[in-house]
Design a protein around this motif. Structure first.
Motif, PDB file in Angstrom:
ATOM      1  N   GLY A 148     -21.337   1.699  -1.808  1.00  0.00           N
ATOM      2  CA  GLY A 148     -20.734   3.287  -1.049  1.00  0.00           C
ATOM      3  C   GLY A 148     -20.739   3.959  -2.490  1.00  0.00           C
ATOM      4  O   GLY A 148     -20.767   5.383  -2.599  1.00  0.00           O
ATOM      5  N   ASP A 151     -22.124   3.736   4.887  1.00  0.00           N
ATOM      6  CA  ASP A 151     -22.836   3.995   4.211  1.00  0.00           C
ATOM      7  C   ASP A 151     -21.925   4.490   2.488  1.00  0.00           C
ATOM      8  O   ASP A 151     -22.815   4.194   1.233  1.00  0.00           O
ATOM      9  CB  ASP A 151     -24.417   4.844   4.323  1.00  0.00           C
ATOM     10  CG  ASP A 151     -23.701   6.623   4.729  1.00  0.00           C
ATOM     11  OD1 ASP A 151     -22.738   6.528   4.508  1.00  0.00           O
ATOM     12  OD2 ASP A 151     -24.539   6.391   5.188  1.00  0.00           O
ATOM     13  N   LEU A 152     -21.219   5.015   2.784  1.00  0.00           N
ATOM     14  CA  LEU A 152     -20.440   5.049   1.647  1.00  0.00           C
ATOM     15  C   LEU A 152     -19.288   4.846   1.540  1.00  0.00           C
ATOM     16  O   LEU A 152     -18.634   4.574   0.183  1.00  0.00           O
ATOM     17  CB  LEU A 152     -20.769   6.950   1.444  1.00  0.00           C
ATOM     18  CG  LEU A 152     -21.583   7.859   2.061  1.00  0.00           C
ATOM     19  CD1 LEU A 152     -20.711   9.460   1.757  1.00  0.00           C
ATOM     20  CD2 LEU A 152     -22.203   8.112   0.230  1.00  0.00           C
ATOM     21  N   ARG A 153     -18.582   4.637   2.491  1.00  0.00           N
ATOM     22  CA  ARG A 153     -17.000   4.188   2.350  1.00  0.00           C
ATOM     23  C   ARG A 153     -17.069   2.605   2.381  1.00  0.00           C
ATOM     24  O   ARG A 153     -16.057   2.077   1.837  1.00  0.00           O
ATOM     25  CB  ARG A 153     -15.748   4.860   3.048  1.00  0.00           C
ATOM     26  CG  ARG A 153     -14.439   4.391   3.624  1.00  0.00           C
ATOM     27  CD  ARG A 153     -14.219   4.975   4.742  1.00  0.00           C
ATOM     28  NE  ARG A 153     -12.424   4.333   4.303  1.00  0.00           N
ATOM     29  CZ  ARG A 153     -11.708   4.937   5.485  1.00  0.00           C
ATOM     30  NH1 ARG A 153     -11.978   5.771   6.263  1.00  0.00           N
ATOM     31  NH2 ARG A 153     -10.426   4.344   5.296  1.00  0.00           N
ATOM     32  N   THR A 179     -21.835  10.786   5.853  1.00  0.00           N
ATOM     33  CA  THR A 179     -22.806  10.106   5.592  1.00  0.00           C
ATOM     34  C   THR A 179     -23.685  10.020   4.074  1.00  0.00           C
ATOM     35  O   THR A 179     -23.746  10.998   3.687  1.00  0.00           O
ATOM     36  CB  THR A 179     -23.766   9.536   6.135  1.00  0.00           C
ATOM     37  OG1 THR A 179     -24.267  10.800   6.602  1.00  0.00           O
ATOM     38  CG2 THR A 179     -22.803   8.940   7.779  1.00  0.00           C
ATOM     39  N   LEU A 180     -24.570   8.866   3.885  1.00  0.00           N
ATOM     40  CA  LEU A 180     -25.581   9.524   2.371  1.00  0.00           C
ATOM     41  C   LEU A 180     -26.891  10.895   3.022  1.00  0.00           C
ATOM     42  O   LEU A 180     -27.369  11.407   1.934  1.00  0.00           O
ATOM     43  CB  LEU A 180     -26.220   8.369   2.399  1.00  0.00           C
ATOM     44  CG  LEU A 180     -27.137   8.338   1.044  1.00  0.00           C
ATOM     45  CD1 LEU A 180     -26.460   8.557   0.286  1.00  0.00           C
ATOM     46  CD2 LEU A 180     -27.724   6.671   1.140  1.00  0.00           C
ATOM     47  N   SER A 210     -23.563   4.998  -4.060  1.00  0.00           N
ATOM     48  CA  SER A 210     -24.534   6.095  -3.398  1.00  0.00           C
ATOM     49  C   SER A 210     -23.348   7.532  -3.891  1.00  0.00           C
ATOM     50  O   SER A 210     -24.294   8.678  -3.353  1.00  0.00           O
ATOM     51  CB  SER A 210     -24.158   5.448  -1.505  1.00  0.00           C
ATOM     52  OG  SER A 210     -25.371   4.199  -1.577  1.00  0.00           O
ATOM     53  N   ILE A 211     -22.239   7.339  -3.192  1.00  0.00           N
ATOM     54  CA  ILE A 211     -21.516   8.721  -3.832  1.00  0.00           C
ATOM     55  C   ILE A 211     -21.845   8.824  -5.058  1.00  0.00           C
ATOM     56  O   ILE A 211     -22.419  10.414  -5.170  1.00  0.00           O
ATOM     57  CB  ILE A 211     -19.936   8.231  -4.100  1.00  0.00           C
ATOM     58  CG1 ILE A 211     -19.633   8.211  -2.217  1.00  0.00           C
ATOM     59  CG2 ILE A 211     -18.929  10.107  -3.940  1.00  0.00           C
ATOM     60  CD1 ILE A 211     -18.503   7.588  -1.858  1.00  0.00           C
ATOM     61  N   LEU A 220     -15.738   9.422   5.152  1.00  0.00           N
ATOM     62  CA  LEU A 220     -16.718   8.984   4.839  1.00  0.00           C
ATOM     63  C   LEU A 220     -17.223   8.072   5.481  1.00  0.00           C
ATOM     64  O   LEU A 220     -16.530   7.249   6.054  1.00  0.00           O
ATOM     65  CB  LEU A 220     -16.323   8.195   2.780  1.00  0.00           C
ATOM     66  CG  LEU A 220     -15.817   9.249   1.902  1.00  0.00           C
ATOM     67  CD1 LEU A 220     -15.491   8.156   0.717  1.00  0.00           C
ATOM     68  CD2 LEU A 220     -16.960  10.622   1.386  1.00  0.00           C
TER      69      LEU A 220
END
Length: 520
Positions: free
Chosen positions: A352, A50-52, A408-409, A355-356, A47
């Protein structure tokens, strides 16, 4: 196209099974996946920041300081070149952006100019006043080339240092003329990373001036350097020779280890470094030998006997972590210029996770709408395409895991886009089959003509999109590359699911049911 040989059936089954196998570790936690046996696939999708969550750093390379050091080195080279040719000069030093000197004999002007050209090449500009006052500066082209080389070298050193820490999929790229952008997913100790990145790590081995204990005025060839974390009873500083006996660029390895129960750093030189180190220690037994890191004396042991094997140990008041960090810095090499931090941001894992979740919702909604649309418009054939779409997503997840690509996103956006594009090939095929049915063809010949005549259109459309994804990956950076990767992998897996998997399901149904008409 309705002919589906046995080897193709086996190939499709094998790819689908492998897809499920390599995608399944993503259903486990990271700790559970690491505990799986080595022969079992355990790679998970990496990830992005931006996600992790993790750290974002914007660094500026101090180019003026680097050029200042270059001018100092240039001044030394000029002095050495003229001395070797018997040309006397005075007033050596740096004058603004130039290194300069004054000839004692103006008649030596031509010889001095020739000597300068021989040692430094054509990229330097030489200005001579009154036939004796020389000013040597770098040309604009040379400054641009050196600036690019310094920043690229800094990026490479930073990359090696970060890779040594085990950080997965860091983003390290040039940002403008003299800046470097760093994204570190999952880093929970950014201060330690900053300390590792920012330390110049210029290592050298020099002799301590023999009469340092008596004090007094230091000779020009000696300078006073502070001790790094001196212990009780140890000097606060050492008068160290300016001459470097062996430089750190001759190191080939450095590892943290223990000696007498204390953390130390063992090191080894290359062949030339080992010879220099051996000669220096042979000729100077019982002298103090200073180990200097970034103009600080980290250790000054006494040479008890010649060290001829090209190996040695750096001891000091290290903790285990400090010894490991020092060994890492020495292995990675020295930065060509100091760094300064212009911007620092920390992305929390909670953001993050949001976002996920948003990406999962978008993917599920997109998948649901596509499945309903295909079922309503194309009936049973649409349901077959939906099954292939689910397998397509699993294959895409497996490919991301195997390649250890960073999601990523924008990459999630690419997956959502892939869901819509994955059925595009099936829509073209099904519409072609409908047209063939309206022209009076039977079920088998309509399916065969539909797949055969739509194949070239499908290949062309996917190939052009794949070219666009390749260009995005080549010229883009960071999140743009993440989007390009998922888009390209999605195109490949969707081609497989449409041309191979859906066609296999349709052919199997035709052979089993032998319908007189197609409900499509």
């Amino acid at each position: 196209m309705v002919h589906f040989p046995r080897w193709q059936v086996i190939l499709v089954i094998l790819i689908v099974v492998l897809g499920f196998t390599y995608a399944s570790p993503n259903l486990l936690g990271s700790k559970q996946a690491e505990d799986l046996p080595g022969w079992v696939p355990h790679q998970q999708v990496n990830l992005g920041l931006d996600l992790r969550g993790g750290s974002y750093l914007l660094i500026e390379v101090d180019l003026p300081t680097a050029f200042e050091e270059s001018r100092e080195n240039l001044s030394g080279e000029l002095r050495s070149a003229l001395t070797q040719r018997g040309i006397a000069g005075s007033e050596w030093g740096r004058f603004g952006q130039a290194a300069g000197f004054t000839l004692q004999n103006p008649d030596d002007s031509g010889r001095a100019r020739q000597a300068i050209r021989e040692i430094v090449g054509p990229n330097l500009e030489i200005d001579v006043n009154d036939g004796a006052v020389f000013r040597v500066t770098y040309s604009e082209q040379d400054i641009r080339e050196r600036s690019t080389a310094i920043v690229n070298q800094a990026i490479e050193v930073i990359r090696r240092r970060i890779d040594e820490t085990g950080t997965k999929e860091p983003t390290i790229q040039r940002h403008g003329e003299d800046r470097i952008l760093i994204q570190l997913p999952g880093v929970d100790d950014p201060e330690r990373i900053k300390a590792l990145i920012g330390q110049t790590a210029v290592l050298s081995f020099r002799f301590v001036h023999e009469n340092f204990a008596t004090g007094g005025r230091l000779p020009p060839s000696v300078k006073l350097l502070p001790a790094d974390n001196p212990g009780p009873g140890e000097p606060e500083s050492y008068p160290v020779s300016k001459r470097v006996m062996v430089s750190g660029d001759r190191l080939v390895d450095a590892q943290a280890t223990f000696q007498d129960g204390l953390p130390v750093v063992s090191f080894s030189f290359d062949t030339l470094g080992a010879k220099r180190f051996g000669d220096a220690t042979t000729d100077n037994v019982n002298r103090l030998f200073a180990i200097v890191l970034d103009e600080k004396v980290i250790s000054a042991p006494v040479i008890r006997e010649p060290i001829l094997g090209g190996r040695g140990v750096i001891s000091g008041t290290f903790t285990v972590q400090e010894a490991q960090d020092l060994a890492l810095l020495l292995r990675a090499g020295a930065l060509p210029a100091p760094l300064s931090y212009l911007e620092e941001r920390t992305v929390g894992p909670g953001l993050g996770a949001d976002s996920i979740l948003a990406g999962e919702i978008a993917a599920v909604l997109g998948l649901t709408f596509v499945v309903v649309f295909m079922a309503v418009i194309y009936g049973l054939f649409g349901m077959m395409a939906s099954v292939a779409l689910l397998v397509n997503l699993i294959l895409l997840l497996a490919a991301l895991s195997v390649l250890q690509a960073t999601l990523t996103l924008p990459g999630i956006a690419g997956i959502v886009l892939t869901i819509g594009m994955a059925v595009d090939a099936n829509v073209l095929i099904f519409e072609r089959i409908r047209e063939e049915m309206r022209n009076g063809r039977g079920p088998v010949t309509a399916v065969d003509a539909g797949y055969r005549r739509a194949f070239s259109t499908i290949m062309d459309s996917n190939l052009t999109t794949l070219i666009a994804a390749s260009l995005l990956f080549h010229f883009g950076s960071g999140p743009i590359k993440g989007f390009a990767v998922t888009l390209a992998l999605g195109l490949i897996t969707s081609m497989f699911s449409a041309i191979m998997l859906t066609r296999g399901l349709v052919v199997l149904w035709l052979r089993q049911r032998k319908p007189q008409a197609l409900a499509i």
